[in-house]
Write a protein that holds these residues in place. Structure first.
Motif, PDB file in Angstrom:
ATOM      1  N   PRO A 104       0.817  -1.230   0.000  1.00 53.63           N
ATOM      2  CA  PRO A 104       0.000   0.000   0.000  1.00 53.63           C
ATOM      3  C   PRO A 104       0.846   1.274   0.000  1.00 53.63           C
ATOM      4  O   PRO A 104       1.915   1.321   0.595  1.00 53.63           O
ATOM      5  N   LEU A 105       0.336   2.270  -0.687  1.00 58.02           N
ATOM      6  CA  LEU A 105       0.966   3.583  -0.713  1.00 58.02           C
ATOM      7  C   LEU A 105       0.315   4.497   0.309  1.00 58.02           C
ATOM      8  O   LEU A 105      -0.895   4.435   0.525  1.00 58.02           O
ATOM      9  N   SER A 106       1.117   5.330   0.914  1.00 57.80           N
ATOM     10  CA  SER A 106       0.624   6.401   1.776  1.00 57.80           C
ATOM     11  C   SER A 106       0.980   7.718   1.100  1.00 57.80           C
ATOM     12  O   SER A 106       1.991   7.818   0.408  1.00 57.80           O
ATOM     13  N   PHE A 107       0.140   8.722   1.309  1.00 61.00           N
ATOM     14  CA  PHE A 107       0.352  10.042   0.722  1.00 61.00           C
ATOM     15  C   PHE A 107       0.152  11.092   1.803  1.00 61.00           C
ATOM     16  O   PHE A 107      -0.425  10.825   2.853  1.00 61.00           O
ATOM     17  N   THR A 108       0.589  12.305   1.510  1.00 66.79           N
ATOM     18  CA  THR A 108       0.291  13.451   2.355  1.00 66.79           C
ATOM     19  C   THR A 108      -0.543  14.404   1.517  1.00 66.79           C
ATOM     20  O   THR A 108      -0.121  14.815   0.434  1.00 66.79           O
ATOM     21  N   ASP A 109      -1.737  14.727   2.005  1.00 62.94           N
ATOM     22  CA  ASP A 109      -2.620  15.608   1.226  1.00 62.94           C
ATOM     23  C   ASP A 109      -2.229  17.072   1.396  1.00 62.94           C
ATOM     24  O   ASP A 109      -1.250  17.393   2.080  1.00 62.94           O
ATOM     25  N   GLU A 110      -3.001  17.946   0.773  1.00 68.57           N
ATOM     26  CA  GLU A 110      -2.686  19.381   0.776  1.00 68.57           C
ATOM     27  C   GLU A 110      -2.702  19.993   2.164  1.00 68.57           C
ATOM     28  O   GLU A 110      -2.103  21.032   2.400  1.00 68.57           O
ATOM     29  N   THR A 111      -3.402  19.361   3.121  1.00 63.54           N
ATOM     30  CA  THR A 111      -3.479  19.897   4.484  1.00 63.54           C
ATOM     31  C   THR A 111      -2.404  19.325   5.391  1.00 63.54           C
ATOM     32  O   THR A 111      -2.345  19.658   6.564  1.00 63.54           O
ATOM     33  N   GLY A 112      -1.554  18.424   4.839  1.00 65.56           N
ATOM     34  CA  GLY A 112      -0.504  17.814   5.645  1.00 65.56           C
ATOM     35  C   GLY A 112      -0.918  16.524   6.326  1.00 65.56           C
ATOM     36  O   GLY A 112      -0.137  15.961   7.096  1.00 65.56           O
ATOM     37  N   GLN A 113      -2.123  16.056   6.047  1.00 69.21           N
ATOM     38  CA  GLN A 113      -2.622  14.820   6.654  1.00 69.21           C
ATOM     39  C   GLN A 113      -2.175  13.608   5.857  1.00 69.21           C
ATOM     40  O   GLN A 113      -2.181  13.614   4.630  1.00 69.21           O
ATOM     41  N   LYS A 114      -1.806  12.538   6.573  1.00 73.67           N
ATOM     42  CA  LYS A 114      -1.455  11.286   5.924  1.00 73.67           C
ATOM     43  C   LYS A 114      -2.749  10.610   5.461  1.00 73.67           C
ATOM     44  O   LYS A 114      -3.708  10.515   6.221  1.00 73.67           O
ATOM     45  N   ILE A 115      -2.767  10.178   4.194  1.00 71.06           N
ATOM     46  CA  ILE A 115      -3.945   9.503   3.653  1.00 71.06           C
ATOM     47  C   ILE A 115      -3.506   8.201   2.980  1.00 71.06           C
ATOM     48  O   ILE A 115      -2.360   8.067   2.546  1.00 71.06           O
ATOM     49  N   LYS A 116      -4.418   7.220   2.933  1.00 65.30           N
ATOM     50  CA  LYS A 116      -4.151   5.940   2.292  1.00 65.30           C
ATOM     51  C   LYS A 116      -5.319   5.581   1.375  1.00 65.30           C
ATOM     52  O   LYS A 116      -6.094   4.687   1.662  1.00 65.30           O
ATOM     53  N   PRO A 117      -5.440   6.297   0.257  1.00 64.26           N
ATOM     54  CA  PRO A 117      -6.537   5.997  -0.663  1.00 64.26           C
ATOM     55  C   PRO A 117      -6.277   4.690  -1.406  1.00 64.26           C
ATOM     56  O   PRO A 117      -5.155   4.188  -1.444  1.00 64.26           O
ATOM     57  N   LYS A 118      -7.321   4.146  -1.992  1.00 59.23           N
ATOM     58  CA  LYS A 118      -7.205   2.935  -2.804  1.00 59.23           C
ATOM     59  C   LYS A 118      -6.803   3.332  -4.222  1.00 59.23           C
ATOM     60  O   LYS A 118      -7.158   4.398  -4.706  1.00 59.23           O
ATOM     61  N   PRO A 119      -6.053   2.460  -4.916  1.00 60.58           N
ATOM     62  CA  PRO A 119      -5.719   2.750  -6.320  1.00 60.58           C
ATOM     63  C   PRO A 119      -6.970   2.700  -7.183  1.00 60.58           C
ATOM     64  O   PRO A 119      -7.939   2.065  -6.780  1.00 60.58           O
ATOM     65  N   PRO A 120      -7.001   3.339  -8.323  1.00 57.79           N
ATOM     66  CA  PRO A 120      -5.891   4.101  -8.902  1.00 57.79           C
ATOM     67  C   PRO A 120      -5.784   5.469  -8.239  1.00 57.79           C
ATOM     68  O   PRO A 120      -6.748   5.973  -7.681  1.00 57.79           O
ATOM     69  N   TYR A 121      -4.636   6.049  -8.331  1.00 58.65           N
ATOM     70  CA  TYR A 121      -4.380   7.317  -7.651  1.00 58.65           C
ATOM     71  C   TYR A 121      -4.469   8.510  -8.596  1.00 58.65           C
ATOM     72  O   TYR A 121      -4.124   9.625  -8.219  1.00 58.65           O
ATOM     73  N   SER A 122      -4.937   8.278  -9.804  1.00 55.72           N
ATOM     74  CA  SER A 122      -4.963   9.333 -10.819  1.00 55.72           C
ATOM     75  C   SER A 122      -5.889  10.487 -10.464  1.00 55.72           C
ATOM     76  O   SER A 122      -5.743  11.578 -11.003  1.00 55.72           O
ATOM     77  N   ASP A 123      -6.827  10.266  -9.539  1.00 53.63           N
ATOM     78  CA  ASP A 123      -7.730  11.349  -9.148  1.00 53.63           C
ATOM     79  C   ASP A 123      -7.104  12.286  -8.112  1.00 53.63           C
ATOM     80  O   ASP A 123      -7.644  13.350  -7.828  1.00 53.63           O
ATOM     81  N   LEU A 124      -5.943  11.918  -7.560  1.00 57.26           N
ATOM     82  CA  LEU A 124      -5.250  12.794  -6.608  1.00 57.26           C
ATOM     83  C   LEU A 124      -4.515  13.891  -7.362  1.00 57.26           C
ATOM     84  O   LEU A 124      -4.019  13.658  -8.470  1.00 57.26           O
ATOM     85  N   PRO A 125      -4.397  15.082  -6.785  1.00 63.79           N
ATOM     86  CA  PRO A 125      -3.565  16.109  -7.419  1.00 63.79           C
ATOM     87  C   PRO A 125      -2.136  15.585  -7.595  1.00 63.79           C
ATOM     88  O   PRO A 125      -1.648  14.802  -6.768  1.00 63.79           O
ATOM     89  N   ILE A 126      -1.473  16.001  -8.650  1.00 63.74           N
ATOM     90  CA  ILE A 126      -0.127  15.494  -8.945  1.00 63.74           C
ATOM     91  C   ILE A 126       0.835  15.757  -7.789  1.00 63.74           C
ATOM     92  O   ILE A 126       1.650  14.900  -7.447  1.00 63.74           O
ATOM     93  N   ASP A 127       0.729  16.922  -7.147  1.00 64.18           N
ATOM     94  CA  ASP A 127       1.605  17.210  -6.001  1.00 64.18           C
ATOM     95  C   ASP A 127       1.403  16.189  -4.880  1.00 64.18           C
ATOM     96  O   ASP A 127       2.368  15.812  -4.206  1.00 64.18           O
ATOM     97  N   VAL A 128       0.167  15.751  -4.672  1.00 61.78           N
ATOM     98  CA  VAL A 128      -0.119  14.745  -3.655  1.00 61.78           C
ATOM     99  C   VAL A 128       0.402  13.384  -4.124  1.00 61.78           C
ATOM    100  O   VAL A 128       1.005  12.639  -3.341  1.00 61.78           O
TER     101      VAL A 128
END
Length: 104
Positions: A46-70
């Motif tokens: 699994p991948l973990s990300f940090t969203d625009e607010t600085g929160q750790k998130i673990k969305p399900k793939p595909p990740y194409s709907d996330l902003p590129i910076d995220v």
């Protein structure tokens, strides 16, 4: 370098390939003397990300709907260690472009 949608798509695909090659020794992918026992015992790390607010998130793939910076914050969390896989893949692609004439 600004990450384009096309480049982000390539990085996601490379990450999917790498992340799908994970195995756990307790799952016993390998038999005695290191013999590979076949497909189906590996899993998607699994991948973990940090969203625009600085929160750790673990969305399900595909990740194409996330902003590129995220998307570029994508990392594997392994206990207290982290592998920033998306940044590492970007560096690998840059290396191939600069040293091996890769064109994207």
């Amino acid at each position: 370098m600004k990450i384009t949608k096309k480049r982000a798509s390539l990085l996601r695909e490379l990450e999917r390939i790498i992340g799908s090659e994970t195995f756990n020794g307790k799952i016993k992918n390998y038999g005695s003397k290191g013999t590979f026992l076949g497909e189906g015992r590996d899993f998607r790390y699994p991948l973990s990300f940090t969203d625009e607010t600085g929160q750790k998130i673990k969305p399900k793939p595909p990740y194409s709907d996330l902003p590129i910076d995220v998307q570029m914050t994508g990392r594997y969390v392994m206990g207290t260690n982290e592998l920033h896989i998306m940044r590492a893949l970007e560096k690998a692609v840059q290396y191939l472009e600069e040293n091996h004439a890769l064109k994207i």
